[in-house]
Write a protein that holds these residues in place. Structure first.
Motif, PDB file in Angstrom:
ATOM      1  N   ASP A   1      36.773   4.446   2.370  1.00 44.48           N
ATOM      2  CA  ASP A   1      36.129   4.911   1.149  1.00 44.48           C
ATOM      3  C   ASP A   1      34.937   4.020   0.788  1.00 44.48           C
ATOM      4  O   ASP A   1      35.086   2.811   0.601  1.00 44.48           O
ATOM      5  CB  ASP A   1      37.157   4.920   0.001  1.00 44.48           C
ATOM      6  N   ARG A   2      33.757   4.599   0.675  1.00 46.44           N
ATOM      7  CA  ARG A   2      32.533   3.827   0.454  1.00 46.44           C
ATOM      8  C   ARG A   2      32.553   3.078  -0.876  1.00 46.44           C
ATOM      9  O   ARG A   2      32.070   1.947  -0.974  1.00 46.44           O
ATOM     10  CB  ARG A   2      31.311   4.749   0.515  1.00 46.44           C
ATOM     11  N   GLU A   3      33.073   3.711  -1.903  1.00 48.69           N
ATOM     12  CA  GLU A   3      33.139   3.061  -3.218  1.00 48.69           C
ATOM     13  C   GLU A   3      34.019   1.806  -3.150  1.00 48.69           C
ATOM     14  O   GLU A   3      33.676   0.758  -3.708  1.00 48.69           O
ATOM     15  CB  GLU A   3      33.696   4.050  -4.252  1.00 48.69           C
ATOM     16  N   SER A   4      35.138   1.922  -2.443  1.00 48.10           N
ATOM     17  CA  SER A   4      36.034   0.778  -2.293  1.00 48.10           C
ATOM     18  C   SER A   4      35.387  -0.321  -1.459  1.00 48.10           C
ATOM     19  O   SER A   4      35.545  -1.513  -1.745  1.00 48.10           O
ATOM     20  CB  SER A   4      37.352   1.224  -1.646  1.00 48.10           C
TER      21      SER A   4
ATOM     22  N   ALA B   1      32.217  -1.008  -1.265  1.00 41.01           N
ATOM     23  CA  ALA B   1      31.243  -1.688  -2.134  1.00 41.01           C
ATOM     24  C   ALA B   1      31.955  -2.650  -3.079  1.00 41.01           C
ATOM     25  O   ALA B   1      31.484  -3.777  -3.310  1.00 41.01           O
ATOM     26  CB  ALA B   1      30.445  -0.650  -2.922  1.00 41.01           C
ATOM     27  N   TYR B   2      33.095  -2.222  -3.614  1.00 40.35           N
ATOM     28  CA  TYR B   2      33.879  -3.079  -4.517  1.00 40.35           C
ATOM     29  C   TYR B   2      34.348  -4.335  -3.788  1.00 40.35           C
ATOM     30  O   TYR B   2      34.268  -5.448  -4.321  1.00 40.35           O
ATOM     31  CB  TYR B   2      35.074  -2.283  -5.044  1.00 40.35           C
TER      32      TYR B   2
END
Length: 251
Positions: free
Chosen positions: A62-65, A67-68
């Motif tokens: 997951d890209r959002e994860s 980045a996090y």
């Protein structure tokens, strides 16, 4: 503070920090190299990131994860991708442990990949849907005993560590979870054709209501040399050693 934990029914939030810590602490020191599968927003990562002497990597799709993780764990080696598609030979030059709060919809596939790469994965600690965990840890004669039970216990010692109840998540999932640990045993190879062994195990459990005499007919191999006692049983009644004996007789 809530710990983010991705699940197969969307996102649930683990309210109990002690559960995440327990999972991380269940990993023993069999190797300093560790891969976390699906860290999401750091449910386990925070308890592994600063462990002394750990060569710690993570893989997240997951890209959002991703980045996090880059923001909150700047020195963590994060691989953006799918563990099931990953060539594990490119990851570490030495054996490595696997840990994760595994996505329940692919948890069995993860374990089959572990089995295929058993010589480079000495340990696995993971949270699974409870019924999957019970199946993996099941013993012969149990109704939950199945393909993964046999294949994994041929090469790993399997421990059911603890149950995780729905009420520690917000919102609560509809199923209980459980944490298990697999540690590589001393078996380097089976005393039989291992490709045939896997095929026999799968055929037996895919037709688990049939005796093995009937289930194995599709192999088109002579059954004359197989002990009659084994052929009269169903797959769930056989131990790993029984399956090895059966495979040797067939080949």
């Amino acid at each position: 503070m809530e710990v983010h934990a991705k699940k197969f029914l969307g996102q649930h939030f683990l309210k109990d920090e002690n559960i995440a810590r327990q999972i991380a602490d269940s990993l023993t020191a069999t190797t300093p190299h560790v891969l976390e599968i699906g860290p999401g927003m750091g449910v386990l990562t925070k308890y592994l990131y600063n462990k002394e002497g750990l060569d710690f990597h993570a893989i997240e799709i997951d890209r959002e994860s991703v980045a996090y993780l880059h923001e909150h764990y700047p020195t963590l080696h994060v691989i953006e991708g799918d563990f099931l598609a990953l060539d594990l030979s490119t990851l570490f030059s030495e054996p490595f442990a696997v840990i994760g709060n595994f996505p329940y919809n692919i948890s069995s596939q993860i374990l089959f990949k572990v089995f295929d790469n058993r010589n480079c994965i000495p340990e696995v600690v993971g949270m699974f849907q409870k019924e999957v965990a019970e199946r993996v840890a099941a013993k012969p004669g149990s109704k939950t005993y199945g393909i993964l039970s046999v294949l994994l216990s041929a090469f790993y010692n399997i421990e059911y560590l603890f149950t995780v109840h729905e009420n520690v998540f917000n919102p609560p999932p509809k199923v209980k979870s459980a944490v298990i640990r697999l540690r590589r045993n001393d078996v380097t190879s089976l005393e039989c054709d291992e490709t045939l062994f896997v095929k026999v195990v799968k055929i037996g459990f895919n037709q688990r209501r049939k005796t093995l005499r009937n289930a194995l007919k599709q192999l088109s191999l002579p059954l004359d040399a197989v002990p009659a006692q084994l052929l009269s049983l169903r797959a769930e009644q056989l131990s790993v050693n029984d399956f090895i004996t059966l495979t040797k007789s067939l080949s």
